[in-house]
Design an enzyme around this catalytic site. Structure first.
Site, short mmCIF file in Angstrom:
data_model
loop_
_atom_site.label_atom_id
_atom_site.label_comp_id
_atom_site.label_asym_id
_atom_site.label_seq_id
_atom_site.Cartn_x
_atom_site.Cartn_y
_atom_site.Cartn_z
N CYS A 127 0.68 -6.81 13.44
CA CYS A 127 0.74 -7.13 14.88
C CYS A 127 0.02 -8.44 15.17
O CYS A 127 -0.29 -8.73 16.33
CB CYS A 127 0.14 -6.00 15.71
N HIS A 187 -10.97 -1.30 11.76
CA HIS A 187 -9.88 -2.18 11.35
C HIS A 187 -9.72 -3.24 12.45
O HIS A 187 -8.77 -3.20 13.24
CB HIS A 187 -8.61 -1.32 11.21
N ARG A 211 0.85 -1.19 0.00
CA ARG A 211 0.00 0.00 0.00
C ARG A 211 0.89 1.24 0.00
O ARG A 211 1.99 1.23 0.56
CB ARG A 211 -0.90 0.02 1.24
N ARG A 246 1.60 -12.17 -0.14
CA ARG A 246 0.26 -12.39 0.41
C ARG A 246 -0.39 -13.67 -0.07
O ARG A 246 -0.05 -14.19 -1.14
CB ARG A 246 -0.66 -11.23 -0.05
N SER A 290 -1.32 -2.79 11.52
CA SER A 290 -0.88 -3.79 10.55
C SER A 290 0.36 -4.50 11.10
O SER A 290 1.19 -3.87 11.76
CB SER A 290 -0.53 -3.12 9.22
N LYS A 308 -9.65 -1.91 1.94
CA LYS A 308 -9.34 -0.73 2.75
C LYS A 308 -10.07 0.51 2.24
O LYS A 308 -10.53 1.34 3.02
CB LYS A 308 -7.83 -0.47 2.76
N TYR A 354 -1.06 -3.79 -7.18
CA TYR A 354 -0.89 -4.50 -5.91
C TYR A 354 -2.24 -4.55 -5.16
O TYR A 354 -2.92 -3.51 -5.03
CB TYR A 354 0.19 -3.83 -5.05
N ASP A 366 -9.77 -8.82 9.65
CA ASP A 366 -9.22 -7.50 9.32
C ASP A 366 -10.20 -6.34 9.50
O ASP A 366 -9.80 -5.26 9.88
CB ASP A 366 -8.71 -7.52 7.87
#
Ligand code: OXD
Ligand code: MN
Length: 617
Positions: free
Chosen positions: A253, A229, A72, A378, A251, A209, A200, A280
């Site tokens: 974690c 989130h 991103r 991913r 992100s 998102k 991407y 997510d």
């Protein structure tokens, strides 16, 4: 193929984009397997997708994004609200008219020689009160096949929409994948998203998102709900009762790991289970019963591959065994995939994420440039593949949330877990969320990045107004509001090693959290909130001393005093849009004369103690 709808607002918009982009042909995506298979076959021919070993990974494909296009791009992400001040200090802003012109100039004619795909999709089960609909136009087959996994992509969306104009417009143009002209732009007043010059996933799967967080946070504010989130999990106790938790972490974690956690053996043997509703994003509304109900608007997982293995996340790995798209991972000699951390067998004869032969002898753990898989590679996997997917995953009314959990990566400051005093204090706890950078970023170890509610890159409007919206939701929920907690799995000892085992053992903390929600667990009151006593967390079967637990549950007052000063500075950015309530909450953290030392509970501690010298003293 002819178009699939008579909805005038959709037909006009698509026609307008045909004129702008000049495609060779237009394909109306209907969501059928037959159509998708045709597209896959076409992409196999051009190399956009590579078909993987059908025996070992049935239905799976590999995709490589351009080398300059692997993550991103927050610095090229814009919220184009009419007024700059409405985007707030945490977002980049561009005037909407200037931005439309800039993007249309970049996109004009860019579909020449390409096919325009028109994708109808739903975030949330089609027809449910949570559902919001979108149409994405793209010139990428990778996007079509990914949207088929990540969203409910179906022509049924047209039937659900009827003549309505209430749908989110998404335009994606690969253009030349020029990073200087890459933009991810949101126009909340028009429910529109435009993404150019990227291929991407995080930048081009516009349902995720862009829609489900940035646009939806605006919709939630207008309509009285929350777009967050957050993962959603259900924890089932041996009596078969399931309580649901929503949890926000920045992100990287471990949200996907927590969402699919496998309880330690001691708990499994008693009948505890964890069910994944989402990993997510959570959309949360107040139900007819006055409680907060949550739905995962997505239909799949777009997870980070490196580090995923049978120990760290068995369920995620299982989810990727079929019908999955892998992006930027290594391609092995037996036509399967590999990434760092999958197992200890560095593959011979593999191709790295760049498409070059990979030599395991040259691999150096500390040098990311030698990795076979990109660190942000991913998997895009259907949620139904997950062995622990919740039976409520497709529920139209969502799941009732008992607890909201915030967390970050803090080496010393935050204890393993604490509970906020009430909703308002919980909003404060979310607003001060932060993570420290790790040794991976050279020269920047321990730098604190504030990431309120893990929404820093995803809140589509002024963060001060967002906090005010959270506070207003609390007013509406009253005593039915979920309890709010903070966790930190990442406390380290003086050698920098993690103290808490994490992964499945995090369930021990979730158990305390749910017991608190039911008024069944003890705690002691401190200035940062309620903390468990050492014996309140069940550590049966875990090799951890009472002293270590006491350390994990200690509060270093000097560090919190430093944090209070940093929070004050951070809050300063939000000017008069910072809710007064949050300023009041911050005042409760300010240092007192006796609060300059680390205080921890005795390992056999009982009863209530004020770790940071309560104000009254
Ligand atoms: C994600 C992220 O990809 O938060 O989910 O970056
Ligand atoms: Mn995320």
């Amino acid at each position: 193929m002819t178009n699939l709808t008579t909805n005038k607002s959709i037909l006009d918009w698509v026609q307008d984009k045909i004129e702008l982009l000049n495609p060779d042909s237009v394909m109306w995506i209907d969501g059928s397997e037959e159509q998708l298979e045709g597209l896959r076959q076409e992409a196999f021919k051009t190399g956009e997708l590579i078909k993987l070993n059908e025996e070992k990974l049935p239905g799976c494909v590999l995709h490589r994004s351009a080398l300059n296009d692997v993550a991103r791009v927050e610095n090229r992400t814009f919220i184009c609200s009419e007024k700059e001040e409405d985007a707030g200090p945490t977002n980049h802003w561009m005037d909407p008219n200037d931005c439309y012109k800039l993007l249309y100039d970049i996109a004009r004619g860019s579909y020449k020689g390409r096919t325009m795909y028109v994708i109808p999709y739903s975030m949330g089960p089609i027809g449910s009160p949570f559902a919001k609909y979108g149409i994405e136009i793209t010139d990428s087959i990778y996007v079509v096949v990914s949207m088929a996994i990540m969203t409910r992509m179906s022509k049924d969306v047209y039937a659900a929409l009827g003549d309505s104009n209430d749908w989110v417009r998404g335009l994606h143009c690969k253009c030349e994948l020029d990073e200087e002209k890459r933009y991810i732009c949101h126009f909340p007043q028009d429910n529109t998203i435009i993404s150019v010059n990227s291929g991407y996933g995080g930048n081009v799967l516009l349902g995720k998102k862009c829609f489900a967080l940035r646009i939806a946070s605006n919709l939630g504010r207008q309509e009285g709900w929350l777009a967050e989130h957050m993962l959603i999990l259900g924890l089932e106790n041996p009596k078969g009762e399931i309580k649901y938790i929503a949890a926000a972490f920045p992100s990287a974690c471990g949200k996907t790991n927590l969402a699919m956690l496998i309880p330690p053996k001691y708990f499994l043997d008693q009948g505890y289970k964890v069910w994944c509703v989402g990993d997510d994003i959570a959309w949360m509304r107040i139900g007819e019963d006055g409680r907060l109900w949550a739905c995962n608007p997505e239909n799949g997982f777009f997870g980070v591959a490196p580090g995923t293995n049978a120990h760290s996340n068995f369920n995620a790995l299982e989810s990727t065994r079929k019908n999955t798209i892998f992006t930027n991972v290594a391609h092995t000699a037996d036509n399967c995939v590999w990434w760092e951390g999958l197992d200890k067998n560095l593959p011979e004869g593999a191709t790295d994420w760049r498409g070059n032969a990979w030599d395991p002898a040259k691999f150096d753990k500390k040098d990311k440039s030698t990795c076979a898989a990109h660190p942000n590679s991913r998997f895009t996997a259907p949620a139904i593949n997950c062995p622990c997917i919740s039976s409520e995953f497709n529920s139209e009314k969502g799941v009732p949330i008992s607890a909201i959990v915030f967390g970050g990566r803090r080496a010393k400051t935050a204890p393993l877990v604490y509970q906020s005093r009430d909703w308002k204090h919980g909003v404060f706890v979310g607003s001060i969320m932060a993570s420290e950078t790790t040794a991976a970023a050279a020269g920047a170890v321990g730098v604190v990045r504030r990431d309120p509610m893990a929404m820093l890159p995803f809140c589509g409007y002024h963060m001060g107004d967002y906090w005010a919206h959270w506070l207003a939701m609390g007013e509406k929920l009253g005593d039915k509001a979920p309890k709010i907690f903070n966790v930190n799995w990442f406390r380290t000892d003086d050698n920098g090693d993690f103290i808490w085992p994490g992964f499945g053992d995090n369930m021990r903390v979730l158990n305390w959290i749910l017991a608190r929600c039911e008024g069944k667990a003890d705690a002691r009151e401190t200035e940062i909130g309620y903390l468990p006593n050492v014996e309140d967390i069940d550590t049966t079967g875990l090799d951890i001393s009472k002293e270590t637990m006491a350390d994990l549950l200690s509060v270093d007052c000097a560090l919190w005093a430093e944090d209070a000063a940093a929070i004050e500075e951070f809050y300063g950015k939000f000017g008069d849009r910072l809710p007064a309530e949050l300023k009041n909450q911050l005042a409760t953290l300010k240092p007192t004369s006796a609060s300059n030392q680390k205080q921890k509970p005795a390992p056999d501690f009982q009863g209530q103690v004020f770790l940071c010298a309560k104000h009254s003293e």
